[in-house]
Design a protein around this motif. Structure first.
Motif, short mmCIF file in Angstrom:
data_model
loop_
_atom_site.label_atom_id
_atom_site.label_comp_id
_atom_site.label_asym_id
_atom_site.label_seq_id
_atom_site.Cartn_x
_atom_site.Cartn_y
_atom_site.Cartn_z
N ASN A 412 0.83 -1.22 0.00
CA ASN A 412 0.00 0.00 0.00
C ASN A 412 0.86 1.27 0.00
O ASN A 412 0.53 2.26 -0.67
CB ASN A 412 -0.93 0.01 1.20
N LYS A 416 1.10 1.58 -4.41
CA LYS A 416 -0.01 2.47 -4.77
C LYS A 416 0.45 3.87 -5.19
O LYS A 416 -0.04 4.41 -6.18
CB LYS A 416 -1.02 2.54 -3.62
N LYS A 519 -4.46 -7.64 -5.50
CA LYS A 519 -5.46 -6.94 -4.69
C LYS A 519 -5.09 -5.47 -4.50
O LYS A 519 -5.94 -4.58 -4.54
CB LYS A 519 -5.58 -7.63 -3.33
N CYS A 520 -3.81 -5.20 -4.30
CA CYS A 520 -3.33 -3.83 -4.14
C CYS A 520 -3.66 -3.00 -5.39
O CYS A 520 -4.16 -1.87 -5.29
CB CYS A 520 -1.83 -3.83 -3.87
N GLU A 523 -7.47 -2.46 -5.66
CA GLU A 523 -7.95 -1.45 -4.72
C GLU A 523 -7.67 -0.05 -5.25
O GLU A 523 -8.53 0.84 -5.14
CB GLU A 523 -7.27 -1.64 -3.36
N TYR A 524 -6.49 0.14 -5.82
CA TYR A 524 -6.18 1.45 -6.40
C TYR A 524 -7.15 1.78 -7.54
O TYR A 524 -7.67 2.90 -7.62
CB TYR A 524 -4.74 1.51 -6.90
N GLN A 526 -10.14 0.74 -8.02
CA GLN A 526 -11.49 1.01 -7.52
C GLN A 526 -11.60 2.40 -6.91
O GLN A 526 -12.68 3.00 -6.91
CB GLN A 526 -11.87 -0.05 -6.49
N GLU A 527 -10.49 2.93 -6.42
CA GLU A 527 -10.50 4.27 -5.85
C GLU A 527 -10.57 5.36 -6.92
O GLU A 527 -10.92 6.50 -6.62
CB GLU A 527 -9.24 4.48 -5.00
#
Length: 585
Positions: A412, A416, A519-520, A523-524, A526-527
């Protein structure tokens, strides 16, 4: 330390030879240059001589990452096991490796230098100590770039130089300072930073007085000179004779040593101030050949380095997402370059000889620390001690966190922000282990600090409006190459090593590491739904990837890895399956 006994120990020599050959096979097999075959329950390499075969055991991970077991390596000559030796190993396979006859001597000298450094590192501390050691103790224990075979060649250092100036020797030293006449020298600072202000920050009052007195005693006007820090080796081996005319005519004046003590970092020519850790790093030109370059500094690049750093720093500081993730850069805030006009006139083409006298100052990470935080080079995550024990599992163990949690926190903070710079700004760095500082608190990452900005950042969007002085970071990169820096620097340069280390020693299966990586990224994504088209265009879940083949680059030209005017025109490894592709949503 009794270096003679270490260097002549048969046991240590054999151990280092096995480790070195295992790295050669691992990295060249990874790049597709060597192709071991499965034979009689082991892997084998058939040489140019039909009577010689190398046999070994290994495990192959994702991204065609080979982990060899050094003790298993055997050299079979006409059916008999014979002693291992590195140079003969390379030459016996050179029809496959492809080192050209004209570059072979340089490469062999780098091999020999790297082997010597590896011998000395057999006295490095064990990982139990390093897990709680300070910044510079860890820095000196590192073993060099994980991918380059000849990563510590240092061609130009003699034996005495090695023990004075090598990072693993960690001998605190004083820098020599010169005064360069302003008709030949140019100082550039970050916006608002003037030379007189800056030099008073970096030099003690006693040093300033002493240096000014040297000029005054020669009848020279102090205000007509810039002070330049120089590596002692560079002064005695390059500047004294290459710049002899300028020295004789007082265009260049030796002022002597400054008081502060410095420790060389992994990059050899960069120094950490041990006397005053809050003061700047000093990076100097150093005319030795190491890992694909003569380690000089361009006076032309020095003119624009602070402006580039100012632009990148401002971008990072104003971006809310990067600030939320506590990502920051260490600015190169000042630089000075000296032009040898005689060499400029004589050499019409680009040459290292035009870049022998320049220096820059980079911010220290120390003022950015809070409480009990400590900085650690990210190279430490790939480090193994002489017993073969990896530091990363020990860091995780001491932290008291589960491996999955530790890795998630690390990804993260590290990945990211780099994804954000790429997708939001078309900006890529060279975030390998030596260029990243992890800030740990209770042995858990809490922040990532990026360094080496001026020479290692590329803006792939040529429509961005930049200050004139920063425009050299723009590069028109073809679409198909734009994700290659991420695959090269992150997946291939760092993550494949971490995945194997944690699988072998850290209790985290390789597949799970790559799942956490996927997953990392998700997640980015999706943000930032507004960037969905760019995520599709530059797809990190593509089935196959082909990162840069670094050793093939070095073998092709051991003195110039990349053409800075076209940095992406380099060979790639044979296409390999992308380990995160299976996790694509």
């Amino acid at each position: 330390m009794n270096t003679t006994s270490i260097a002549t120990s048969p046991a240590i020599t054999e151990k280092v030879t096995r480790l070195f050959i295992s790295k050669i096979i691992s990295e060249l097999a990874h790049e597709g240059t060597l192709q071991p075959v499965w034979q009689d329950g082991n892997y084998a390499l058939h040489t140019d001589d039909t009577g010689i075969i190398y046999r070994f055991s290994a495990k192959v991970y994702a991204l065609n990452h080979w982990v060899l077991y050094p003790d298993s390596i055997e050299k079979i000559v006409n059916g008999n096991i014979t002693p291992l030796e590195v140079i003969s190993f390379i030459t016996s396979l050179n029809s496959q490796i492809g080192i050209a006859p004209e570059t072979l001597p340089d490469y062999m000298e780098e091999v020999a230098g790297t082997l010597y450094g590896s011998v000395q590192l057999q006295e490095a501390p064990e990982v139990g100590y390093l897990a709680t050691a300070d910044y510079q103790a860890i820095e000196r224990a590192m073993t060099g770039h994980p991918r380059f075979i000849t990563n510590n060649g240092r061609v130009g250092f003699d034996m005495s130089d090695y023990h004075l100036y090598a990072p693993e020797a960690a001998v605190p030293l004083q820098l020599i300072w010169l005064a360069g006449h302003r008709s030949r020298a140019e100082f550039t600072g970050s916006a608002g930073l003037e030379y007189s202000q800056f030099i008073q920050q970096e030099l003690s009052p006693a040093d300033l007085t002493s240096f000014r007195q040297v000029l005054s005693e020669k009848g020279l006007d102090v205000e007509q000179y810039y002070f330049i820090p120089v590596h002692p080796w560079q002064w005695y081996n390059k500047i004294l004779h290459l710049f002899s005319h300028d020295i004789a005519t007082n265009l260049l004046v030796c002022l002597g040593y400054s008081t502060d003590k410095y420790q060389p970092q992994q990059s050899i020519r960069t120094f950490f101030n041990c006397s005053h850790p809050e003061k700047s790093y000093v990076k100097t030109a150093l005319g030795i050949l190491n890992m694909g370059y003569v380690r000089i500094l361009s006076p032309y690049f020095m003119r624009t380095t602070p402006a580039i750093n100012d632009w990148v720093y401002a971008l990072v500081e104003q971006d809310d997402y990067l600030q939320q993730h506590r990502f920051c850069v260490l600015r190169e805030i000042a630089a000075v370059g000296y032009t040898n006009q005689h060499l400029e006139d004589a050499l019409k083409e680009d040459s290292p000889y035009k870049k022998m006298l320049a220096s820059l100052w980079r911010e220290s990470p120390v003022p950015k620390l809070q409480g009990k935080q400590r900085p650690v080079t990210m190279a430490a995550l790939l480090h193994k001690d002489p017993a073969g024990n990896a530091l990363l599992p020990e860091l995780i163990k001491v932290s008291g966190r589960k491996a999955q949690d530790w890795v998630t926190t690390y990804l993260n903070l590290y990945m990211k922000p780099l994804l954000h710079c790429f997708y939001q700004y078309n900006l890529v760095f060279m975030p390998h282990g030596e260029n990243i500082i992890l800030v740990l608190e209770n042995n858990v990452p809490v922040r990532v600090i990026m360094k080496d900005i001026g020479e290692e950042v590329v803006l792939m969007d040529t429509t961005t409006i930049l200050p004139e002085a920063a425009k050299r970071i723009m590069a028109p990169v073809p679409e198909e190459y734009r994700t290659r820096p991420l695959f090269t620097q992150l997946f291939d340069g760092i993550f494949r090593f971490i995945a194997a280390i944690l699988d072998e020693q850290g209790g985290l299966p390789e597949q799970e590491f790559w799942q956490l990586t996927a997953k990392c990224i998700q997640e980015y994504q999706q943000e930032f739904p507004a960037l969905s088209e760019k995520f599709r265009q530059y797809d990190l879940f593509t089935p196959f990837i082909a990162p840069d083949a670094l050793n093939r680059m070095q073998i092709r030209n051991s003195r110039k890895l990349r053409d800075r005017s076209n940095p992406f025109d380099v060979p790639g490894i044979n296409a390999v399956s992308n380990p995160i592709a299976r996790f694509k949503l």
